[in-house]
Structure formats: structure tokens, C-alpha cells
Design a protein around this motif. Sequence first.
Motif, PDB file in Angstrom:
ATOM      1  N   UNK A 116       0.339  -5.550 -15.051  1.00 39.77           N
ATOM      2  CA  UNK A 116       0.767  -4.814 -16.236  1.00 39.77           C
ATOM      3  C   UNK A 116       2.288  -4.733 -16.287  1.00 39.77           C
ATOM      4  N   UNK A 117       2.858  -4.635 -17.466  1.00 40.05           N
ATOM      5  CA  UNK A 117       4.326  -4.490 -17.540  1.00 40.05           C
ATOM      6  C   UNK A 117       4.839  -3.308 -16.727  1.00 40.05           C
ATOM      7  N   UNK A 118       4.087  -2.214 -16.713  1.00 42.33           N
ATOM      8  CA  UNK A 118       4.516  -1.049 -15.931  1.00 42.33           C
ATOM      9  C   UNK A 118       4.556  -1.355 -14.440  1.00 42.33           C
ATOM     10  N   UNK A 119       3.671  -2.242 -13.967  1.00 39.72           N
ATOM     11  CA  UNK A 119       3.677  -2.611 -12.547  1.00 39.72           C
ATOM     12  C   UNK A 119       4.966  -3.349 -12.198  1.00 39.72           C
ATOM     13  N   UNK A 153      11.320  -1.936  -8.505  1.00 38.19           N
ATOM     14  CA  UNK A 153      12.500  -1.326  -7.865  1.00 38.19           C
ATOM     15  C   UNK A 153      12.192   0.023  -7.232  1.00 38.19           C
ATOM     16  N   UNK A 154      11.284   0.792  -7.843  1.00 35.55           N
ATOM     17  CA  UNK A 154      10.923   2.086  -7.262  1.00 35.55           C
ATOM     18  C   UNK A 154      10.197   1.902  -5.934  1.00 35.55           C
ATOM     19  N   UNK A 155       9.355   0.872  -5.841  1.00 38.44           N
ATOM     20  CA  UNK A 155       8.668   0.587  -4.577  1.00 38.44           C
ATOM     21  C   UNK A 155       9.690   0.238  -3.498  1.00 38.44           C
ATOM     22  N   UNK A 156      10.609  -0.654  -3.859  1.00 38.51           N
ATOM     23  CA  UNK A 156      11.642  -1.040  -2.888  1.00 38.51           C
ATOM     24  C   UNK A 156      12.484   0.170  -2.490  1.00 38.51           C
ATOM     25  N   UNK A 215      13.901  -5.612 -12.810  1.00 36.25           N
ATOM     26  CA  UNK A 215      12.949  -6.657 -12.426  1.00 36.25           C
ATOM     27  C   UNK A 215      12.094  -6.903 -13.653  1.00 36.25           C
ATOM     28  N   UNK A 216      12.201  -8.096 -14.220  1.00 38.29           N
ATOM     29  CA  UNK A 216      11.605  -8.332 -15.530  1.00 38.29           C
ATOM     30  C   UNK A 216      10.437  -9.299 -15.519  1.00 38.29           C
ATOM     31  N   UNK A 256       1.661   4.112  -8.655  1.00 44.10           N
ATOM     32  CA  UNK A 256       0.556   3.641  -9.483  1.00 44.10           C
ATOM     33  C   UNK A 256       0.347   2.149  -9.509  1.00 44.10           C
ATOM     34  N   UNK A 257       0.935   1.416  -8.556  1.00 39.58           N
ATOM     35  CA  UNK A 257       0.766  -0.039  -8.494  1.00 39.58           C
ATOM     36  C   UNK A 257      -0.329  -0.368  -7.482  1.00 39.58           C
TER      37      UNK A 257
END
Length: 500
Positions: A100-103, A108-111, A124-125, A154-155
Amino acid sequence: MRDRCAVLDWAASGAMALTGMPGGPPVASAAPVLAMLAQVTAEFGRVTADSGTAVQADPAELIAGRAALAGFTRGGRVSAGGSSFLLRAADGWCAVTVSRPDDVAAVPAIAGALGLAVAGGDAVETRAQARTVLAAAAASTPAEEFAAAAQLVGVPAAALPSSALASSALASSALGARVRPPAPGGTSLAGASGTSLAGAAGWPPWRTTRIAAPAAGATLAGAVVADLSSMWAGPLCSRLLGLAGAEVIKVESPARPDGARSGNREFFDWLHAGHRSLSVDFGTRTGRTALAALLEVADVVIEASRPRALAAAGLAPDMIAHRPGQVWLSITGYGRSMPERVAFGDDAAVAGGLVGWTTGGGYGQGGWGAGAPHAGEQSSPPYLFESSPEPVFCADAIADPLTAACGALAVALSLSAGGGELIDLPMREVAAAFAAAALDHGPHDVLPGGSVACPRSHRAQAVLPPRRPAPPAGPAAHAPELGADTSAVLAWLARRPAAC
């Protein structure tokens, strides 16, 4: 009768062609997945014969049908659909899905949660960019910690269980004991003439809770199925129930329709042809009232959202009354006791340990060269040697169709006993139950020409590509457009007496 061989059946099903590195040969599942699924579908056929229309589902079609319609091929450590990645972690392997685009936006939040900065800024696009960042983050992070960081935003992500890693050496010896050059030899696989579900580890992969009194004469024939699910597992379950004589009403929000509508149209038609479409806005009182009315009269409810989604509308199964005999199937990634963890078919399979195993080099079981960490990479020249086994995705999002078949069987069995149950069906547990079975049919040669030889039965089987499912026939050969039956369904509900 010929001795059945799980490896030859896997090769013929199209699933083997979807498993392995793109630059190497196809590989077998380390478990008799197709043989077990055949037992699930056979039992479903037996139960549906007793209660309505017998359904003889084709296990190969269930597993590989979507890939055939979409033209998917094996991607090794990239899923067949392209949105899930198997990544090497500091202590093993993990999977992450960015469909999903939100994933993608959350990468960057995960990193950042792992204390790593994204090179070149925060944006990150694309999935390719996401994969690069996530691979770097996973490489220095324990697998469980990486998965937890992704799940926190939420990923969907999962660590490959340590039990699967511990058994990979056994899988390697059984599946890749003979590594030969492309002429004239191949690799070795283990096979199985079959395995029994009765008493199998982790079987059944669902748990039931009493939510209503049983109803005498509960049956799938004419049963109303309210399908609140989306994508693959839930809709495929609904399709199987519909083939058994149930009347399926697909429920969607106009603001967030099923994402599969924007995907392969043939696949969506295959799943939903003959169903009715109800579109209601869950955020409005009118929409919630309509949904509540449908849930009140439905014989079967199928939902695959996070439990909090229905709770926010006041319609969670523990918040409403249930008519006698009603069966509520709740499909989740990890079970209703872990409501915040999400999963899709590929990462759920990894979470359950259901993967293919390849050797890092040599012909067969895994691609070429010195264990390239990314699918599609190929060293030159292709040196032939054995190395430690490494995981690849098994077929196409395989936890989805396996969960669908198990869900349909669980619903049919519940109704045959009067229903009145909540069925908690976690995709991880489904994958784990299938992964727990072992192949025991001896070594098999995977030949460079694209076939598998079984020494016990003295037969060979070409590794076939996935087969396209037969298209739906008749006047309802296509899925209804979003909300096409809303007026008719609401009028029908208004005429129905209260059921609880």
C-alpha cells in the motif's frame, strides 16, 4: 493405483514454478502443502455434499490461479506479486510487505525506530527505494526487532521462526543432497505419498468460541453470507461457500472499497461473480444501521479487518447479539488475541515458517553463485557448489488460499453441527500447520530440462506453469460493480423480521 507423490503433484500444480530464484530452477515446498490442501478440499466436498451442493475445489487452482491470471513468475526473495521482500537480518531472516502507498511512506519511520537515517532525506517513494532502505535496516537488526518496528507503524512484517531456521539444514540435506552440473543431473527433493490431517501438528489451525445457541438444520444451502473481507483470503472463502449454495453479499465502504477491484479484473470476477454488492458508509449512522441489520440476519459473517475496526462501529462480535446458529469467521494475521498485528499472504507464510529452501549456489534449490541476497541477482560465471540453505517465498502469497480453504471448511463443519460459533482463524497458524508436516518420499532429481523424477514411482513430471482458472459462466460471469445491489439488499433487509 499409482503411488501419489507430493513433489510430482507440486510440480504439476504450477506452485513449484512460482517457487525459487528467478535465475535458478524451481524448488519444492519443504512440506507436502498440495497434498494437505487436497485433504482440506476433499473434506469440504464431503461436508458440502451432506448439506447442499458438493464442491470439488481444485487445490492447484486455489494456490496458483491468481498467478496464472496475473502472469506472475517466481521472484525468489521478492514475492510473485512484487510487494513483499525476504530480507537477511542480523540473526536470520524476516519478511516485510509494502503493498500500500502508506506502507512505502512508513519506511523512513521504520528505519528511524531502529536508529537508522534514510540516505538522501526522508522521502521513500517507490517499492525499490523501500526495499533498499529496509534491507539495510534489517541487516543490522535482529529479525524479531525489525518485524516489531514495522508492525509498530502498521506495516506487515514477520521474522522467520527459529524453528524453521533450525530445520533448514535438514531441508537442505533432503531437498538438495545431490547438486550436479546442468548436464546431465539436477538437485534432490524429498517427497511424500501423502500426509494425514488427523493428529497433525497445529491442526486444526482455528479456534472456536460459542456465541449463540446452535440451530437445528443449519446448512450452507441458501445461507446468507455477509462478506466484510477484501483482497484474497476472505473473498476466496466466500467464493467456496457460494459454490456450496450460499447467497453471498459483499459489503464495502464507498470511501474504501476492496483494493482488489483496482487489480486484475479477471481475478476479481473469479472471486466475486454471482455475489451481490452492498456499499454503505460505515462512518454514518445510516451506514452502521444498514450493516447492523445485515449482521443480524446473516447466517455467516466473514471479516478480516482488525478487531478494533468493527468495535469502533459498535458491531464487534462481542458487542452484538447473534441469531441461533450464526457462524462468525474472523480472519486475522495472528489471531484475535493479537489485534494490532497485521499480515498479508506472503509475510504470514514466512511467519508460519512456510517457505521454500534454496542453496546459495549451484544449480537447483536456489539460484546461481554465492548466495546473492536479492532475487534476480546472478553471479558470473555460475559456479557449482553447495552452501547453507536460504529461504525463498513459497508460491504466490500462499497463506491466503490456504486460509481461505481452511476457513470454508471450518464454517461448513460448524454449520453441520448447528453453528453458533466464532471461528478465530489466524493466517500465521494456518501457514504453520502446513509447514509442520514433513515430506517422506525419498530424494527426487530436479532436471535442468524442467522436470522432476520420482525414484519410488518411476515417474517423471514436467514443472508446469500455473493454469488459468476456468472463467465464471452464465449470466453472472462478472463481479458486480461497487454498490450495484445496494438498493435491493436494503429493501430486502427492510422486509426481514428481526432475527435476534
